[in-house]
Write a protein that holds these residues in place. Structure first.
Motif: not given
Length: 122
Positions: A36-41, A97-104, A106-109
């Motif tokens: 998940q961290t790699v995907q968020a990055a 963490t925000a990226d992981r939360y949002v992508y998980g 909502y799928g996007s910002w």
């Protein structure tokens, strides 16, 4: 072999099997978290102008862009629950963490911003 020795042997084998199962589960969780961290990055590097703009828009609404803003149990630029940050309040961890939360969630910002506009939170 006496019944007592057999009983101890069975318990020992069961304990070893349980220990191996726990290790396997822990490795699975660690691998999923790293993935998940790699995907968020990766998503962060590929973030479009609209995504970046939506992320900044949310940060400004939530905290005025401050990484040290506090509001009850929420903290930082994206007003994340302190529990999500696991004791690491650094800007880098807040971004990750925000990226992981949002992508998980909502799928996007951009989708998170749409939700925020409808509900005044994300």
């Amino acid at each position: 072999m006496s019944k007592q020795v057999k009983s101890i042997f069975v318990k020992l084998v069961a304990a070893l099997a349980l220990a191996f199962a726990c290790v396997a589960v822990a490795q699975t969780f660690a691998n999923n978290s790293a993935s998940q961290t790699v995907q968020a990055a990766k998503k962060k590097k590929k973030m479009s102008k609209k995504e970046r703009a939506a992320k900044i828009w949310i940060a400004m609404r939530e905290s005025g862009g401050s990484y040290t803003a506090r509001n009850g149990s929420c903290y930082g630029r994206y007003q994340l629950s302190i529990g999500y940050l696991h004791g690491d309040l650094s800007p880098k961890n807040q971004e990750r963490t925000a990226d992981r939360y949002v992508y998980g969630r909502y799928g996007s910002w951009v989708n998170a911003m749409r939700f925020w506009l409808a509900h005044n939170w994300y």
